[in-house]
Design an enzyme around this catalytic site. Sequence first.
Site, mmCIF file in Angstrom:
data_model
loop_
_atom_site.group_PDB
_atom_site.id
_atom_site.type_symbol
_atom_site.label_atom_id
_atom_site.label_comp_id
_atom_site.label_asym_id
_atom_site.label_seq_id
_atom_site.Cartn_x
_atom_site.Cartn_y
_atom_site.Cartn_z
ATOM 1 N N TYR A 1 0.649 -1.269 0.058
ATOM 2 C CA TYR A 1 0.160 0.003 0.008
ATOM 3 C C TYR A 1 0.904 1.313 -0.200
ATOM 4 O O TYR A 1 1.877 1.189 0.893
ATOM 5 C CB TYR A 1 -0.864 -0.067 1.229
ATOM 6 C CG TYR A 1 -2.069 1.295 1.356
ATOM 7 C CD1 TYR A 1 -2.733 1.550 0.444
ATOM 8 C CD2 TYR A 1 -1.598 2.213 2.364
ATOM 9 C CE1 TYR A 1 -3.484 2.443 0.475
ATOM 10 C CE2 TYR A 1 -2.351 3.450 2.422
ATOM 11 C CZ TYR A 1 -3.492 3.436 1.542
ATOM 12 O OH TYR A 1 -4.379 4.620 1.545
ATOM 13 N N ASP B 1 9.408 2.652 0.075
ATOM 14 C CA ASP B 1 8.062 3.151 0.785
ATOM 15 C C ASP B 1 8.421 2.785 2.244
ATOM 16 O O ASP B 1 7.950 1.785 2.862
ATOM 17 C CB ASP B 1 6.969 2.755 0.162
ATOM 18 C CG ASP B 1 5.668 3.792 1.001
ATOM 19 O OD1 ASP B 1 5.979 4.196 1.897
ATOM 20 O OD2 ASP B 1 4.435 3.568 0.478
ATOM 21 N N LYS C 1 4.019 8.631 9.330
ATOM 22 C CA LYS C 1 3.802 8.126 10.465
ATOM 23 C C LYS C 1 4.905 8.187 11.683
ATOM 24 O O LYS C 1 4.713 9.653 11.925
ATOM 25 C CB LYS C 1 3.659 6.322 10.256
ATOM 26 C CG LYS C 1 2.580 6.082 9.345
ATOM 27 C CD LYS C 1 1.929 4.668 9.097
ATOM 28 C CE LYS C 1 0.616 4.511 8.406
ATOM 29 N NZ LYS C 1 0.926 3.675 7.095
HETATM 30 C C1 LIG Z 1 0.288 4.342 5.810
HETATM 31 C C2 LIG Z 1 1.026 4.109 4.498
HETATM 32 C C3 LIG Z 1 0.979 5.246 3.533
HETATM 33 C C4 LIG Z 1 0.021 6.193 3.406
HETATM 34 O O1 LIG Z 1 0.051 7.113 4.453
HETATM 35 P P1 LIG Z 1 -0.992 8.031 5.021
HETATM 36 O O2 LIG Z 1 -0.271 8.990 5.717
HETATM 37 O O3 LIG Z 1 -2.184 7.353 5.417
HETATM 38 O O4 LIG Z 1 -1.317 8.819 3.556
HETATM 39 C C5 LIG Z 1 1.829 4.990 2.451
HETATM 40 N N1 LIG Z 1 2.710 4.019 2.414
HETATM 41 C C6 LIG Z 1 2.856 3.138 3.559
HETATM 42 C C7 LIG Z 1 3.795 1.868 3.335
HETATM 43 C C8 LIG Z 1 1.923 3.029 4.602
HETATM 44 O O5 LIG Z 1 2.032 2.116 5.559
#
Ligand SMILES: *Cc1c(COP(=O)(O)O)cnc(C)c1O
Length: 427
Positions: A143, A237, A265
């Site tokens: 994601y 990511d 995060k």
């Molecule tokens: C949570 C997440 C996102 C998206 O971040 P948001 O702050 O919710 O937009 C993108 N990549 C990874 C790996 C994530 O865990």
Amino acid sequence: MFDNSVKAYEEACEVIPGGVDSPVRAFKSVGGTPPFIDRGEGAYLFDVDNNKYLDFVQSWGPLIFGHCDKDIEEAVIATAKKGLSFGAPTTLETELANEIVDMYDYIDKVRFVSSGTEAVMSAIRLARGVTGKNDILKFEGCYHGHSDSLLVQAGSGMATFGAPSSPGVPADLTKHTLLCEYNNIENLKKCFEDSNDISCIIIEPIAGNMGLVPASPEFLKVCRELCDANGALLIFDEVMTGFRASLTGASGILETKADIITFGKVIGAGMPVGAFASNKEIMGHLSPDGAVYQAGTLSGNPVAMSAGLVSLRKLKANPEIYAALNEKASRLVAGLKEVAEQNNIGLQVDTRGSMFGFFFADKMPTNFKEVTDFCDFERFGKFHHEMIKRGFYFACSQYEAGFICTVITDEDIDACINAASEVMKNL
Ligand SMILES: *Cc1c(COP(=O)(O)O)cnc(C)c1O
């Protein structure tokens, strides 16, 4: 005992679609209504019915020091008193960028944004701008936020290019997104045979959005080699794994190095912050230095920066935190596995630093399809529900990782295992 939450949920549903501002919060995959939260305190959450939960979600990752950490709280309040936003540079941004640059020898510059979605979206634009290529390659089950070109699912048959996974995303916007199976080297090679226009591979090097599924070292090595051989950039990511899997995230414990890293995060410690970072040359393409446009009214917000700054400095000053967090994560999943086995229930478990995962499955999944095929989702739903009733707040989906914060104690974890032992008897 959930009366106030049920009422709050009904009222929310009247004015907010599904009653929530992010779909996973609605508990659709496990059933029941979500507790509405009143406050957090250390490792615990309290809902509007005053139920107390040991929190393994931690706002989906950001709260590595738990709720209401005194140092972060003080910094946020002091900064807020000087004004909430200026739309002009502050030295807090430079300070936080320096903390990150100091951690990695191949990162020279950082650009701050307000969410993980934005960080990834911008990193991809940068990769396309730098390489002059159009396609992006992502993996099923990873994601990367909810921007249009990343909301893809496998198309029909053996198609390499993804189809939109949501109404509202035109197929024209996903036709440049190649979709590949995670940990599948053959499939990955085929993607590079099918397209000579790949600007980047974007990957969660330790996936946390299909449960916890790490990429194999060989797979990451091939990602790196194919990028280098084809003039593409490798984007890690690390929105979830950054400052979580280790102080320097997945990058810190893996041999393969990325060209661009995205953060979110933990970098904001609970405030809305995202970032992407790379070397001087690549970041030099970004406006105003270069031509690749990227902007944000609230980017680098001072209150959010101060939260991130205190949090990262505390992590850097106490690097032993990660071994302690991993010990607790391992204690938890080993305990869960043991009580599951006592009841003849297959449970696959893994940890990376402060992240943990468990699957109700007889074999360890290595990609999204296997998670879907191997796992007993009904059993997970029951487990989740029974654990919530006993005061243990796990992520409400088998497709989510769990998190340990510094203030969770061994006693907390043992209490959780004891509760799980009761629950497993009736699963
Ligand atoms: C949570 C997440 C996102 C998206 O971040 P948001 O702050 O919710 O937009 C993108 N990549 C990874 C790996 C994530 O865990």
